[in-house]
Design a protein around this motif. Structure first.
Motif, mmCIF file in Angstrom:
data_model
loop_
_atom_site.group_PDB
_atom_site.id
_atom_site.type_symbol
_atom_site.label_atom_id
_atom_site.label_comp_id
_atom_site.label_asym_id
_atom_site.label_seq_id
_atom_site.Cartn_x
_atom_site.Cartn_y
_atom_site.Cartn_z
ATOM 1 N N ALA A 1 8.685 -0.023 -2.939
ATOM 2 C CA ALA A 1 9.507 1.515 -3.550
ATOM 3 C C ALA A 1 8.543 2.784 -3.987
ATOM 4 C CB ALA A 1 10.036 0.679 -5.183
ATOM 5 N N ALA A 2 6.975 2.308 -4.376
ATOM 6 C CA ALA A 2 6.256 3.935 -4.293
ATOM 7 C C ALA A 2 6.097 4.476 -2.342
ATOM 8 C CB ALA A 2 4.537 3.648 -4.220
ATOM 9 N N LYS A 3 6.251 3.731 -1.463
ATOM 10 C CA LYS A 3 5.335 4.189 -0.114
ATOM 11 C C LYS A 3 7.328 4.965 0.058
ATOM 12 C CE LYS A 3 3.246 4.337 3.691
ATOM 13 N NZ LYS A 3 1.791 4.481 3.441
ATOM 14 N N SER A 4 8.058 4.313 -0.577
ATOM 15 C CA SER A 4 9.128 5.357 0.556
ATOM 16 C C SER A 4 9.575 6.303 -0.086
ATOM 17 C CB SER A 4 10.589 4.114 0.503
ATOM 18 O OG SER A 4 10.747 3.878 -0.614
ATOM 19 N N GLY A 5 9.577 5.945 -1.930
ATOM 20 C CA GLY A 5 9.630 7.389 -3.224
ATOM 21 C C GLY A 5 8.826 7.966 -3.582
ATOM 22 N N GLY A 6 7.136 7.877 -3.228
ATOM 23 C CA GLY A 6 6.250 8.650 -3.621
ATOM 24 C C GLY A 6 6.036 7.753 -4.883
ATOM 25 N N VAL A 7 4.552 7.584 -5.782
ATOM 26 C CA VAL A 7 3.875 6.983 -6.686
ATOM 27 C C VAL A 7 3.973 6.854 -8.664
ATOM 28 C CG1 VAL A 7 2.182 5.860 -5.373
ATOM 29 C CG2 VAL A 7 1.634 8.740 -6.451
ATOM 30 N N ASP A 8 5.392 8.699 -8.084
ATOM 31 C CA ASP A 8 5.288 9.120 -9.877
ATOM 32 C C ASP A 8 6.828 8.257 -10.181
ATOM 33 O OD1 ASP A 8 5.620 10.510 -12.075
ATOM 34 O OD2 ASP A 8 6.270 12.275 -10.963
ATOM 35 N N PRO A 9 6.945 7.749 -10.897
ATOM 36 C CA PRO A 9 8.339 6.638 -11.188
ATOM 37 C C PRO A 9 8.894 7.902 -11.925
ATOM 38 C CG PRO A 9 6.268 6.562 -12.748
ATOM 39 C CD PRO A 9 5.835 7.159 -11.242
ATOM 40 N N ASP A 10 8.697 9.630 -12.614
ATOM 41 C CA ASP A 10 9.782 9.828 -12.775
ATOM 42 C C ASP A 10 10.502 10.632 -12.489
ATOM 43 O OD1 ASP A 10 8.213 9.554 -15.668
ATOM 44 O OD2 ASP A 10 7.063 11.658 -15.166
ATOM 45 N N GLY A 11 10.307 10.311 -10.311
ATOM 46 C CA GLY A 11 10.559 11.189 -9.644
ATOM 47 C C GLY A 11 11.030 10.266 -8.820
ATOM 48 N N ASN A 12 10.995 8.477 -9.658
ATOM 49 C CA ASN A 12 11.003 7.264 -8.093
ATOM 50 C C ASN A 12 12.147 6.642 -9.489
ATOM 51 O OD1 ASN A 12 11.289 5.240 -6.608
ATOM 52 N ND2 ASN A 12 9.277 6.005 -5.523
ATOM 53 N N PRO A 13 13.837 6.341 -9.327
ATOM 54 C CA PRO A 13 14.191 5.069 -9.873
ATOM 55 C C PRO A 13 14.225 3.887 -9.103
ATOM 56 C CG PRO A 13 15.461 7.295 -9.039
ATOM 57 C CD PRO A 13 14.246 7.445 -9.011
ATOM 58 N N GLN A 14 14.126 3.822 -8.049
ATOM 59 C CA GLN A 14 13.813 2.079 -7.425
ATOM 60 C C GLN A 14 11.962 2.190 -7.999
ATOM 61 O OE1 GLN A 14 15.432 0.584 -5.694
ATOM 62 N NE2 GLN A 14 14.082 -1.474 -5.929
ATOM 63 N N SER B 1 -0.374 4.848 -1.750
ATOM 64 C CA SER B 1 -0.832 5.773 -1.777
ATOM 65 C C SER B 1 -2.054 6.182 -1.165
ATOM 66 C CB SER B 1 -1.162 6.717 -3.335
ATOM 67 O OG SER B 1 -2.132 5.560 -3.603
ATOM 68 N N GLY B 2 -2.203 5.048 0.164
ATOM 69 C CA GLY B 2 -3.436 4.773 0.747
ATOM 70 C C GLY B 2 -4.760 5.024 0.462
ATOM 71 N N VAL B 3 -5.023 3.913 -1.052
ATOM 72 C CA VAL B 3 -6.102 4.192 -1.565
ATOM 73 C C VAL B 3 -6.597 3.088 -0.808
ATOM 74 C CG1 VAL B 3 -7.655 4.066 -3.841
ATOM 75 C CG2 VAL B 3 -5.741 5.393 -3.565
ATOM 76 N N GLY B 4 -5.737 2.106 -0.836
ATOM 77 C CA GLY B 4 -5.680 0.856 0.272
ATOM 78 C C GLY B 4 -6.542 0.755 1.302
ATOM 79 N N ALA B 5 -7.370 -0.236 1.402
ATOM 80 C CA ALA B 5 -7.589 -0.794 3.158
ATOM 81 C C ALA B 5 -6.669 -0.590 4.149
ATOM 82 C CB ALA B 5 -8.762 -1.168 3.317
ATOM 83 N N ALA B 6 -5.630 -1.750 3.052
ATOM 84 C CA ALA B 6 -5.012 -2.414 3.984
ATOM 85 C C ALA B 6 -3.278 -1.680 4.261
ATOM 86 C CB ALA B 6 -4.515 -3.604 3.714
ATOM 87 N N ASN B 7 -3.017 -2.011 5.947
ATOM 88 C CA ASN B 7 -1.911 -0.797 6.104
ATOM 89 C C ASN B 7 -0.844 -2.312 6.563
ATOM 90 O OD1 ASN B 7 -0.253 0.780 7.666
ATOM 91 N ND2 ASN B 7 -1.196 0.824 9.763
ATOM 92 N N PHE B 8 0.284 -1.638 4.990
ATOM 93 C CA PHE B 8 1.247 -2.673 5.600
ATOM 94 C C PHE B 8 2.682 -1.989 6.354
ATOM 95 C CE2 PHE B 8 -0.645 -4.445 2.134
ATOM 96 C CZ PHE B 8 -0.868 -5.496 1.949
ATOM 97 N N GLU B 9 3.057 -2.826 7.394
ATOM 98 C CA GLU B 9 3.969 -3.052 7.706
ATOM 99 C C GLU B 9 5.266 -3.784 7.382
ATOM 100 O OE1 GLU B 9 3.691 -2.798 12.236
ATOM 101 O OE2 GLU B 9 1.730 -4.361 11.859
ATOM 102 N N GLU B 10 6.470 -3.285 7.825
ATOM 103 C CA GLU B 10 7.884 -3.964 7.360
ATOM 104 C C GLU B 10 8.048 -4.860 8.957
ATOM 105 O OE1 GLU B 10 11.329 -2.878 5.420
ATOM 106 O OE2 GLU B 10 9.995 -1.316 4.702
#
Length: 246
Positions: free
Chosen positions: A35-48, A74-83
């Motif tokens: 959810a954060a990757k697709s819509g951003g980490v600000d919950p005010d602008g990201n309903p999901q 947000s890129g802070v973590g070192a891991a790079n996840f993919e679907e």
């Protein structure tokens, strides 16, 4: 001896509960990441993201776990996840789609392949079973969370842009075009509806009944896949015999 046995049983139940809770937290973490990757980490602008955060709070998920998932997105973590999505055949030729979110494709592919092999199935090639699945937006409103009857809920959903609605004893299940799911979700939320779920997922066009002698293998496959930390969803084009009779 009885005291030790009682302690052992209590400890066993606690360990099982802890393991189950850990699995729930891992699934929520990945949903938060998506959810954060697709819509951003600000919950005010990201309903999901707001919806997933509500699920995390309802599950009493530790704040540190939530923050780690957001940091990864947000890129802070070192891991790079993919679907990565896998297609396969379960026992009796049943079609199974496995959606994963992974930071190690080799590990995940090996685990998924092993699950199919262990339970009498096999991995397929791209397109081997996906043709039998449709992608749809899927929104759920619990009937206990609204005073609307079926007709009113259906009209609200259609007015919001939905395609169809299914009613169960507990839920209003609303279906949309995948590209329209976010708009329908936002419209329903703006109208005051509390959503239990909103996502784009796969639905089978046709299902195959699992043969009686393959039920144990089939349920074992689905359980092993579902318990894998990298697996997000398992989509089945199959039905067990007792469900088919119902």
């Amino acid at each position: 001896m009885s005291g030790h046995s009682k302690w052992h049983n209590i400890q066993g139940r606690k360990n099982a509960q802890d393991a189950k809770r850990g699995k729930i937290f891992q699934k929520i973490s990945r949903n938060l990441y998506q959810a954060a990757k697709s819509g951003g980490v600000d919950p005010d602008g990201n309903p999901q993201l707001r919806l997933e955060l509500e699920k995390a709070r309802a599950a009493n998920m530790p704040k540190d776990n939530v923050q780690r998932a957001l940091d990864k997105a947000s890129g802070v973590g070192a891991a790079n996840f993919e679907e990565v999505t896998y297609e396969g055949y379960g026992p009796g030729g049943t079609a199974v789609m496995v959606s994963t979110l992974t930071d190690n494709r080799n590990r995940t592919a090996a685990a998924v392949r092993s699950a199919f092999t262990h339970h009498g199935g096999s991995l397929g090639t791209n397109g081997s079973v996906s043709y039998n699945f449709d992608r749809k937006g899927y929104i759920v409103v619990l009937r206990d969370d609204t005073e609307d009857d079926e007709d009113t809920m259906l009209m609200e959903a259609l007015d919001a842009g939905a395609d169809d609605m299914k009613v169960t004893d507990d839920e209003y299940q609303i279906f949309t075009d995948p590209s329209n799911m976010v708009a329908v979700r936002d419209t329903l939320q703006a109208s005051g509806y509390k959503l239990d779920n909103s996502e784009v997922r796969l639905f089978p066009q046709t299902v195959t009944e699992v043969p009686e002698d393959k039920i144990a293998q089939y349920t074992g496959l689905i359980d092993e896949l579902s318990e894998n930390d990298d697996v997000q969803d398992v989509y089945e084009a199959a039905v067990l015999p007792e469900d088919a009779e119902a």
